[in-house]
Write a protein that holds these residues in place. Structure first.
Motif: not given
Length: 358
Positions: A7-12, A84-88, A95-97, A102-107
């Motif tokens: 898994t290289t990325e997640f979709l929010l 949480t908020l800056p990425k959101a 328009g990208s989720g 790595t960013g998800c793990a950092a969050q």
């Protein structure tokens, strides 16, 4: 079977369910609305906590244990909402989720780090108020500079330990249910839904332990304030018990909101898990609580702004910046730059050498 290493990325995907039946123009308008609303909340949190930090650092009259813990709490709230908020906001604007692995793990790490430290600091602050009101003669002995520095270090250290445990446990799980996270940030319960292994129960057990500790902190805070209220009622001065209630009730309100919504978000049964409910609860504990903390209790909007000492310190610092009207623009600009450099150095010394602060 795909696992976490592939898994290289997640979709929010939070807010997606409400947008499926909209046209592209309406969808863009809704995203912009979410962006501006999030930006307003974020700027309010930055301003509230930033003013608290500036007032406490710059005014030597506020170099006391209560404001020392308030300063640490302001840093906690800034870290929590900035996780949480800056990425959101970026996702709303473009328009990208997508968020990297790595960013998800950092969050996950920084959210657990800040919220754990905040819970510990809130507990310490209730102890501070208990000693100040119920045992004022022992205040200097029990809450000296060394004791305050030790308690603050323990709060931050517990945040690091808890964050490492949860991040390592969550991202060691094999994921085979896709990479779509139905939330506006990487929330652990949503990630656990993607797991295809029974080992996710290990992380659930860690969540139970962490939230039980948070509930224990809440019980300690409530018991402390029960003693404070009992002492306040016996005060002969109406101003004395009014001050005690006005100081403690906002603090208790923030703690209750923070612990109750966080516990519900992480331990609610799957049968009552709905996207809109999950989103509302997540906003309450990850966005609303850090944003209103300075004023309500010691971190951002209600407690700090209703505190006369803090308001007086803020007015004093602002008047210093704008008092010398006869100075030229160049001199004013250089003066402000120098002042910011000096204040930044003092702030760094405060963070790394708390013994000299108290």
């Amino acid at each position: 079977m795909s696992n976490s290493t592939s898994t290289t990325e997640f979709l929010l995907l939070a807010f997606t369910d409400t947008c499926l039946c909209m046209t592209s123009m309406h969808l863009q308008e809704l995203r912009l609305l979410h962006f501006w609303l999030s930006l307003g909340i974020y700027l309010a949190a930055l301003l509230g906590n930033g003013l608290v930090i500036m007032a406490v650092v710059c005014d030597h009259h506020m170099h006391t244990p209560m404001y020392f813990f308030l300063l640490n709490l302001a840093f906690c709230d800034l870290g929590s909402i900035s996780t949480t908020l800056p990425k959101a906001m970026s996702n709303f604007l473009w328009g990208s989720g997508a968020i990297s692995y790595t960013g998800c793990a950092a969050q996950v790490f920084f959210l657990f780090f800040c919220t754990t430290a905040e819970c510990a600091l809130l507990t310490v602050m209730s102890y501070d108020r208990y000693i100040a009101i119920c045992k004022p003669l022992h205040y200097g002995t029990l809450l000296g500079s060394r004791a305050c520095a030790t308690m603050a270090a323990a709060a931050w250290g517990s945040g690091v330990l808890n964050a490492l445990l949860h991040a390592a446990s969550t991202f060691s799980l094999p994921l085979c249910q896709g990479n779509a996270v139905d939330q506006f940030f990487c929330e652990v319960p949503q990630i656990l839904k993607l797991s295809c292994s029974s080992s996710y129960l290990r992380e659930v057990a860690l969540l139970v332990v962490s939230l039980s500790s948070a509930s224990g902190c809440l019980v300690f805070i409530v018991l402390s304030y029960v003693q404070i209220f009992r002492a306040a009622v016996r005060m002969p001065s109406e101003q004395g018990w009014h001050k005690a209630f006005s100081t403690c009730l906002p603090h208790l309100a923030v703690v209750s909101l923070f612990v109750s919504t966080g516990t519900f978000a992480y331990l609610k049964p799957p049968s009552i898990s709905f996207p809109s409910l999950d989103l509302a609860v997540a906003v309450l504990y990850s966005v609303v609580s850090p944003a209103v903390n300075p004023h309500l209790q010691s971190s951002s909007i209600i407690y700090s702004m209703r505190n006369r000492e803090l308001r007086g310190a803020l007015k004093k610092q602002m008047s210093r910046l704008f008092r010398s009207r006869h100075l030229s623009f160049f001199f004013c600009r250089s003066f402000i730059v120098k002042l910011l450099i000096v204040r930044t150095c003092r702030l760094l010394m405060l963070v790394f050498f708390p013994f000299g602060f108290l």
